[in-house]
Enzyme design. Structure first.
Site, PDB file in Angstrom:
ATOM      1  N   ASP A   1      -0.638   7.232  -4.119  1.00 12.20           N
ATOM      2  CA  ASP A   1      -0.855   5.933  -4.754  1.00 12.20           C
ATOM      3  C   ASP A   1      -1.956   6.129  -5.799  1.00 12.20           C
ATOM      4  O   ASP A   1      -2.640   7.168  -5.798  1.00 12.20           O
ATOM      5  CB  ASP A   1      -1.275   4.912  -3.669  1.00 12.20           C
ATOM      6  CG  ASP A   1      -1.465   3.498  -4.208  1.00 12.20           C
ATOM      7  OD1 ASP A   1      -0.972   3.200  -5.316  1.00 12.20           O
ATOM      8  OD2 ASP A   1      -2.114   2.682  -3.514  1.00 12.20           O
TER       9      ASP A   1
ATOM     10  N   GLN B   1       5.099  -3.279   1.457  1.00 15.49           N
ATOM     11  CA  GLN B   1       5.464  -1.996   0.859  1.00 15.49           C
ATOM     12  C   GLN B   1       5.853  -0.993   1.940  1.00 15.49           C
ATOM     13  O   GLN B   1       6.864  -0.296   1.836  1.00 15.49           O
ATOM     14  CB  GLN B   1       4.281  -1.454   0.034  1.00 15.49           C
ATOM     15  CG  GLN B   1       4.577  -0.124  -0.626  1.00 15.49           C
ATOM     16  CD  GLN B   1       5.641  -0.222  -1.708  1.00 15.49           C
ATOM     17  OE1 GLN B   1       5.542  -1.079  -2.582  1.00 15.49           O
ATOM     18  NE2 GLN B   1       6.656   0.631  -1.662  1.00 15.49           N
TER      19      GLN B   1
ATOM     20  N   ARG C   1      -0.784 -12.721  -2.326  1.00 13.73           N
ATOM     21  CA  ARG C   1      -1.438 -11.468  -2.737  1.00 13.73           C
ATOM     22  C   ARG C   1      -2.834 -11.830  -3.220  1.00 13.73           C
ATOM     23  O   ARG C   1      -2.992 -12.629  -4.149  1.00 13.73           O
ATOM     24  CB  ARG C   1      -0.649 -10.796  -3.861  1.00 13.73           C
ATOM     25  CG  ARG C   1      -1.442  -9.700  -4.550  1.00 13.73           C
ATOM     26  CD  ARG C   1      -0.605  -8.867  -5.501  1.00 13.73           C
ATOM     27  NE  ARG C   1       0.294  -8.007  -4.776  1.00 13.73           N
ATOM     28  CZ  ARG C   1       0.928  -6.954  -5.321  1.00 13.73           C
ATOM     29  NH1 ARG C   1       0.738  -6.650  -6.595  1.00 13.73           N
ATOM     30  NH2 ARG C   1       1.738  -6.216  -4.606  1.00 13.73           N
TER      31      ARG C   1
ATOM     32  N   HIS D   1      -1.131  -3.379   2.764  1.00 13.09           N
ATOM     33  CA  HIS D   1       0.063  -3.723   1.972  1.00 13.09           C
ATOM     34  C   HIS D   1       1.306  -3.531   2.858  1.00 13.09           C
ATOM     35  O   HIS D   1       2.125  -2.623   2.636  1.00 13.09           O
ATOM     36  CB  HIS D   1       0.120  -2.844   0.725  1.00 13.09           C
ATOM     37  CG  HIS D   1       1.088  -3.327  -0.324  1.00 13.09           C
ATOM     38  ND1 HIS D   1       1.780  -4.521  -0.224  1.00 13.09           N
ATOM     39  CD2 HIS D   1       1.485  -2.764  -1.507  1.00 13.09           C
ATOM     40  CE1 HIS D   1       2.552  -4.668  -1.281  1.00 13.09           C
ATOM     41  NE2 HIS D   1       2.397  -3.626  -2.068  1.00 13.09           N
TER      42      HIS D   1
ATOM     43  N   ARG E   1      12.270  -2.968  -1.451  1.00  9.83           N
ATOM     44  CA  ARG E   1      11.363  -4.113  -1.313  1.00  9.83           C
ATOM     45  C   ARG E   1      12.191  -5.401  -1.185  1.00  9.83           C
ATOM     46  O   ARG E   1      11.920  -6.264  -0.358  1.00  9.83           O
ATOM     47  CB  ARG E   1      10.431  -4.228  -2.537  1.00  9.83           C
ATOM     48  CG  ARG E   1       9.447  -3.077  -2.704  1.00  9.83           C
ATOM     49  CD  ARG E   1       8.414  -3.074  -1.588  1.00  9.83           C
ATOM     50  NE  ARG E   1       7.701  -4.327  -1.479  1.00  9.83           N
ATOM     51  CZ  ARG E   1       6.632  -4.665  -2.195  1.00  9.83           C
ATOM     52  NH1 ARG E   1       6.116  -3.816  -3.057  1.00  9.83           N
ATOM     53  NH2 ARG E   1       6.045  -5.847  -2.030  1.00  9.83           N
TER      54      ARG E   1
ATOM     55  N   CYS F   1       4.428   4.177  -4.069  1.00  7.52           N
ATOM     56  CA  CYS F   1       4.687   2.733  -3.994  1.00  7.52           C
ATOM     57  C   CYS F   1       4.851   2.098  -5.371  1.00  7.52           C
ATOM     58  O   CYS F   1       5.402   1.009  -5.481  1.00  7.52           O
ATOM     59  CB  CYS F   1       3.548   2.046  -3.235  1.00  7.52           C
ATOM     60  SG  CYS F   1       1.924   2.366  -3.932  1.00  7.52           S
TER      61      CYS F   1
HETATM   62  N1  NVA Z   1      -3.371   0.462  -4.026  1.00  2.00           N
HETATM   63  C1  NVA Z   1      -2.693  -0.248  -5.093  1.00  2.00           C
HETATM   64  C2  NVA Z   1      -1.320  -0.619  -4.658  1.00  2.00           C
HETATM   65  C3  NVA Z   1      -0.501  -1.336  -5.700  1.00  2.00           C
HETATM   66  C4  NVA Z   1       0.860  -1.696  -5.201  1.00  2.00           C
HETATM   67  C5  NVA Z   1      -3.495  -1.483  -5.467  1.00  2.00           C
HETATM   68  O1  NVA Z   1      -3.983  -2.171  -4.556  1.00  2.00           O
HETATM   69  O2  NVA Z   1      -3.657  -1.749  -6.656  1.00  2.00           O
HETATM   70  N1   CP Z   2       4.286  -1.704  -5.151  1.00  2.00           N
HETATM   71  C1   CP Z   2       3.931  -2.952  -5.492  1.00  2.00           C
HETATM   72  O1   CP Z   2       3.473  -3.766  -4.670  1.00  2.00           O
HETATM   73  O2   CP Z   2       4.105  -3.238  -6.808  1.00  2.00           O
HETATM   74  P1   CP Z   2       3.604  -4.507  -7.616  1.00  2.00           P
HETATM   75  O3   CP Z   2       2.090  -4.416  -7.684  1.00  2.00           O
HETATM   76  O4   CP Z   2       4.241  -4.393  -8.952  1.00  2.00           O
HETATM   77  O5   CP Z   2       4.015  -5.757  -6.888  1.00  2.00           O
END
Ligand code: NVA
Ligand code: CP
Length: 305
Positions: free
Chosen positions: A222, A130, A100, A127, A289, A261
């Site tokens: 989101d 997800q 990530r 992502h 997940r 999500c």
């Molecule tokens: N769009 C959000 C998704 C988190 C799972 C982010 O990138 O922070």
């Molecule tokens: N939805 C998701 O990816 O959550 P986290 O940021 O907690 O991993």
């Protein structure tokens, strides 16, 4: 040849259905797949996480493997060691990498120079883990994916980009509604439209949430401010009408569900009332997940599915 999962379209439609069916199997019997026995999987996180980190760590353990959580700032990556050198080193210790980070290019570079499968656990661009879990949730709820309509309300971020591509790939109709200036990434839109030529999915980007939810089976949202973005007053102002509330839900199809999500910022992109009404679906997504990522790892690390 190794397979990576950087984008939802790194899998074919048939492979996604196979992975979903297998995930549903694993949901009933959590220790059924022991195919990671003797394997070490590195989990590199340059951003925060609750679900992704825990579901991967637990999933790898349940499959008999060793998860190694690697906080990015504790590695030489945070002192500018080349991604391509990191890829070549880690390939000699590990059997797979889950990462990530911010830049999608870095994940592509890691996959290019590494000789082991790489899974994208979120970048600023996409992502896919997800969306894989959410496709499982949609399939479990509706018994199908193709032909449904998903309306995404909010920021044209990594989730919106991934939904567009998934829609094109799976024949799921997608309408994204964002404020002007916050539309999804043009590259994702182009990929979605190209994929939709094969599936007939309807792909739309508009600026009107009420128009977007018409006849929608699924409303998705989101956060307004993603990790790495600046939380400004201007941004909040731009998004104030892009919230899923009771009146927006009423304008969708009768049996529409609401998905998120997580993490959620209640009172911003979704009201507490709607969130609680659809909490079962939302926490099912979070649970899935675990199952879908286990099925994905079985596929990528062993081709067992
Ligand atoms: N769009 C959000 C998704 C988190 C799972 C982010 O990138 O922070
Ligand atoms: N939805 C998701 O990816 O959550 P986290 O940021 O907690 O991993």
């Amino acid at each position: 040849m190794k397979r990576d999962f950087l984008n939802i379209s790194d899998l074919t439609r048939e492979e996604i259905y196979k992975i979903i069916e297998y995930a549903i199997d694993l949901k009933k019997d959590k220790f059924k797949d022991q195919s990671l026995k003797g394997k070490s999987i590195g989990l590199i996180f340059m951003k925060q996480s609750t679900r992704t980190r825990v579901s991967f760590e637990v999933g790898i353990y349940q499959m008999g493997g060793q998860p190694l959580y690697i906080s990015g700032i504790t590695t030489q990556l945070s002192r500018n060691e080349d991604i391509k050198d990191t890829a070549r080193v880690l390939s000699r210790y590990l059997d797979g990498i889950v990462i990530r980070t911010y830049s999608h290019n870095e994940v592509e570079e890691l996959a290019k120079y590494g000789s082991i499968p790489v899974i994208n656990a979120l970048t600023d661009y996409l992502h896919p883990c997800q969306v894989l879990a959410d496709l499982q949730t949609i399939y479990e709820r509706f018994g199908k994916i193709e032909g449904l309509k998903l309306a995404y309300i909010g920021d044209g971020n990594n989730m919106a980009n991934t939904w567009l591509i998934a829609g094109g790939l799976m024949g799921l109709n997608i309408t994204v509604a964002t404020p002007e200036g916050y539309e999804p990434n043009g590259k994702a839109v182009k990929e979605a439209l190209d994929l939709a030529k094969n599936t007939g999915a309807n792909i739309e980007i508009i600026n009107d949430p009420e128009e977007a939810v018409k006849d929608a089976d699924i409303l998705y949202t989101d956060v307004w401010v993603s990790m790495g973005q600046e939380d400004t007053e201007d941004r909040k102002k731009a998004f104030k009408n892009f919230r899923i509330d009771k009146s927006l839900v009423k304008k969708a199809s009768n049996n529409a569900i609401v998905m998120h999500c997580l993490p959620a910022h209640k009172g911003e992109e979704i009201t507490e009332e709607v969130f609680e009404e659809f909490a079962d679906v939302i926490f099912e997504e979070a649970e899935n997940r675990l199952h879908s990522q286990k099925a994905l790892m079985s596929f990528l690390f062993n081709s067992l599915v």
